[in-house]
Write an enzyme that holds these catalytic residues in place. Structure first.
Site, PDB file in Angstrom:
ATOM      1  N   ASN A 193       1.379   3.245  -0.707  1.00  0.00           N
ATOM      2  CA  ASN A 193       2.029   3.932   0.406  1.00  0.00           C
ATOM      3  C   ASN A 193       2.901   2.929   1.156  1.00  0.00           C
ATOM      4  O   ASN A 193       2.416   2.168   1.992  1.00  0.00           O
ATOM      5  CB  ASN A 193       0.982   4.540   1.335  1.00  0.00           C
ATOM      6  CG  ASN A 193       0.245   5.688   0.679  1.00  0.00           C
ATOM      7  OD1 ASN A 193       0.785   6.785   0.532  1.00  0.00           O
ATOM      8  ND2 ASN A 193      -0.989   5.431   0.260  1.00  0.00           N
ATOM      9  N   GLU A 194       4.170   2.907   0.805  1.00  0.00           N
ATOM     10  CA  GLU A 194       5.105   1.929   1.351  1.00  0.00           C
ATOM     11  C   GLU A 194       5.484   2.278   2.792  1.00  0.00           C
ATOM     12  O   GLU A 194       5.205   3.380   3.276  1.00  0.00           O
ATOM     13  CB  GLU A 194       6.364   1.875   0.467  1.00  0.00           C
ATOM     14  CG  GLU A 194       6.105   1.455  -0.970  1.00  0.00           C
ATOM     15  CD  GLU A 194       5.780  -0.026  -1.116  1.00  0.00           C
ATOM     16  OE1 GLU A 194       5.494  -0.681  -0.102  1.00  0.00           O
ATOM     17  OE2 GLU A 194       5.810  -0.531  -2.251  1.00  0.00           O
ATOM     18  N   PRO A 195       6.128   1.325   3.504  1.00  0.00           N
ATOM     19  CA  PRO A 195       6.622   1.628   4.853  1.00  0.00           C
ATOM     20  C   PRO A 195       7.411   2.929   4.870  1.00  0.00           C
ATOM     21  O   PRO A 195       8.256   3.172   3.995  1.00  0.00           O
ATOM     22  CB  PRO A 195       7.513   0.420   5.161  1.00  0.00           C
ATOM     23  CG  PRO A 195       6.888  -0.698   4.396  1.00  0.00           C
ATOM     24  CD  PRO A 195       6.407  -0.076   3.119  1.00  0.00           C
ATOM     25  N   THR A 246       7.376  -5.211  -2.644  1.00  0.00           N
ATOM     26  CA  THR A 246       6.237  -4.921  -3.509  1.00  0.00           C
ATOM     27  C   THR A 246       6.565  -5.250  -4.952  1.00  0.00           C
ATOM     28  O   THR A 246       5.745  -5.840  -5.672  1.00  0.00           O
ATOM     29  CB  THR A 246       5.841  -3.439  -3.389  1.00  0.00           C
ATOM     30  OG1 THR A 246       5.485  -3.161  -2.029  1.00  0.00           O
ATOM     31  CG2 THR A 246       4.665  -3.106  -4.292  1.00  0.00           C
TER      32      THR A 246
END
Length: 639
Positions: free
Chosen positions: A163-165, A182
């Site tokens: 779950n990225e920014p 990432t």
């Protein structure tokens, strides 16, 4: 979670319950025990335990301990159902970087969990069916009764799972695009950033927050800044880990290094009264100097009082007395004689005057760590006439580009042709090597011949750098520790064979000084394992007659630097010495311009090293000491 008043004050800024352990091994055993206790309790009542599992280097020691508990204490996983957080997309399950393969290697192949109770996102689902597949994954979690304990790591972007920014707190299992940082962090696993998949399937933040219990773990100095944001910062989409602040039963488990930026560790005097020992006083005064932008000797009573350090002033003041104490301590760390100055009063020097010259072993985890991290000090030790040995602990063979192998193979082939040498067997081998490399897939393990060639490339670069530093070849020791020789980023565990090799060298040289890499933020873990091998070897030698007269100094530089309040020996470098160090680093041509495993810092190693050395010198200058071009820093390890 309730804490005593004093402890509660220390945790004032922490919005998630946080436990700090001495190291990742002890922390991992703590987590594994909680999981095992729940499994045993559920097993007694013939109920299932549902675990959410993570991948990466963070949870591996937890899995090791769970495997041990299964094999040695009979912990059964027959009633356990697991759901993994994520998987790269696309990804075949038997690929080297597959999380299916990771989980089998680290856990599932070693316990009695039924195959049908293991769930890992499928990286082979056709793209037009991914959405439906993700809905099914969510339904499977619900059908299992929901997740009892969810394990998490945390990425440098603050991501949990993938779950990225920008991920929302109500997000569910889905296909996402990976953040550039990432992908860069994953580059070493894929032997190049260009081979890292751009997408992944991940549980959503909402899925994670639905777990009844969440445990997020982090190890190492490199995670300290994002941990501080996640625990003490505001909840925001740009750092998805901050959503854990809203969970009713989340805990963060840290080792000592990853907790370094938390207020209770960095500036505890802002929260409560402190036990002001010498180390804490020095730490506080250095912090205050940087806070008010003053050198040590210009700090006033008002500076201490106005910045939460009145307690220190009351116990040890006035300011002048504290300032003089810390100034003298810092001044005594600076020395141009890292091996000790002969015929000098060494009362306030970091190293002893006698014996002189000293026998020295510099341990270098990779073939270039010696010159990158302490090249100036190495050159100084040689110039001062000490008996300097350098021990290269690993071959470093995986960090060589395939093109370099082709270049050297071509050289050998052309050399044979130029001088009319007929070596049919050699020519056949060279042809096979070229053919292998031409058809090689990303991440494929090299053949033994290619690993040997890559090792030779690095070994000969090492010899060139050592010659430039004034060392003879007879002082170089290529240990080739077995734990490293897998041909892959993932290494074998440290074995007694590794320790025995280091022990043998120590007993052969009987050093007065040992230098070792304390640069534990190395993302691939080699530095950490190499240091463990040295510590274990020193323990083996604890009753030897030479060890009482041996000082052990830890250096850093490639990945981070010591905080100035930690430094116990600071070796200043002139502009000319810094330039010479740079040229020694340049002898490692295979690592020049673009190293194969650069880590999160895009700069070349010489640039990182120089920036750190110059920054240390600037900090000493701002504290009121002489202005040096650069400083290499060391911390003593007490045997």
């Amino acid at each position: 979670m309730k804490y005593p008043d004093a402890e509660a004050r220390l945790r004032y800024y922490e919005k998630v319950p946080t436990e700090i352990f001495e190291d990742s091994k002890k922390a991992s055993k703590h987590v594994a025990k909680e999981i095992a206790d729940l499994i045993r309790q559920r097993n007694k009542n013939d109920k299932n335990t549902v675990l959410g599992l993570a991948t990466g280097s963070t949870p591996t020691k937890v899995y090791d301990e769970l495997v041990r508990l299964h094999k040695e204490e009979g912990l059964s996983f027959k009633n356990v159902i697991t759901f993994n957080l994520d998987e790269y997309y696309p990804m075949e399950p038997d690929s080297l970087q597959s999380y299916v393969r990771f989980m089998k290697e680290h856990l599932f192949d070693h316990i009695d969990i039924p195959d049908e109770q293991v769930h890992i996102p499928d990286g082979t689902v056709e793209e037009d069916k991914v959405t439906e597949y993700c809905k099914l994954y969510e339904q499977q979690i619900r059908d299992a009764g929901g997740i009892d304990i969810q394990l998490l790591g945390i990425g440098r972007t603050g991501h949990i799972g993938f779950n990225e920014p920008g991920s929302r707190p109500d997000s569910r299992t889905r296909l996402i695009t990976l953040d550039r940082i990432t992908r860069k962090d994953a580059a070493s696993d894929f032997f190049g950033e260009e081979y890292v998949p751009r997408r992944a399937i991940t549980m959503g933040v909402g899925t994670i927050l639905d777990a009844r219990r969440v445990i997020m773990m982090a190890w190492g100095e490199g995670k300290a800044p994002v941990i501080q944001e996640a625990i003490e910062g505001p909840i925001r989409e740009s750092v998805p880990a901050t959503y854990l602040q809203n969970h009713t039963d989340a805990t963060v488990i840290l080792d000592d290094a990853s907790s370094a930026e938390l207020t209770r560790r960095k500036t505890p005097w802002l929260l409560t009264s402190c036990d002001w020992d010498d180390q804490m006083i020095r730490k506080g005064v250095v912090w205050l100097c940087r806070k008010v932008d003053k050198p040590v000797l210009k700090l006033t009573d008002e500076d201490y009082n106005e910045h939460g350090m009145g307690d220190l002033l009351t116990q040890f003041g006035p300011a002048y007395d504290i300032n003089i104490k810390v100034f003298n301590e810092l001044q005594h760390t600076i020395t141009g004689w890292p091996g000790g100055k002969p015929e000098a009063d060494d009362t306030n020097r970091p190293e002893r005057a006698k014996p002189f010259p000293k026998r020295v072993i510099i341990f270098s985890p990779h073939p270039d760590d010696d010159v990158i991290s302490m090249g100036g000090t190495l050159i100084r030790l040689v110039e001062h006439g000490h008996d300097v040995h350098v021990a290269y602990q690993t071959s470093g063979n995986i960090a060589v580009f395939d093109d370099d192998v082709v270049r050297f193979v071509d050289f050998v082939s052309d050399y044979n042709e130029l001088f009319g040498m007929e070596h049919e067997e050699a020519e056949e081998m060279l042809s096979e090597i070229k053919s292998f490399l031409k058809d090689k897939t990303p991440g494929q393990v090299d053949s033994e011949e290619i690993k040997e060639i890559k090792g030779l490339i690095r070994r000969n670069e090492t010899k060139a750098a050592a010659r430039y530093c004034g060392l003879s070849e007879g002082k170089l020791h290529f240990l080739d520790l077995p734990f490293y020789e897998t041909g892959r980023v993932k290494k074998k565990p440290l074995s007694q064979a590794d320790v025995d090799i280091v022990t043998e060298l120590l007993r052969e040289v009987k050093p007065h000084q040992v230098y070792a890499a304390g640069d534990l933020s190395d993302p691939h873990g080699t530095h950490r394992v190499c240091l463990q091998a040295i510590y274990k070897a020193l323990e083996t030698c604890k009753d030897d007659d030479w060890i009482e007269d041996c000082f052990v100094w830890l250096y850093r530089g490639a990945w981070q630097e010591w905080d100035i309040n930690q430094i116990e020996m600071a070796v200043p470098l002139s502009p000319q010495e810094l330039a010479k160090k740079r040229k020694a680093i340049f002898k490692h041509q295979s690592q020049k311009d673009r190293p194969l495993f650069p880590g999160p810092d895009p700069r070349e190693f010489w640039q990182r090293s120089e920036e750190r050395n110059r920054n240390t010198a600037r900090l000493y200058d701002k504290l009121g000491f002489a202005e040096y071009e650069a400083i290499e820093a060391f911390v003593q390890y007490r045997l």
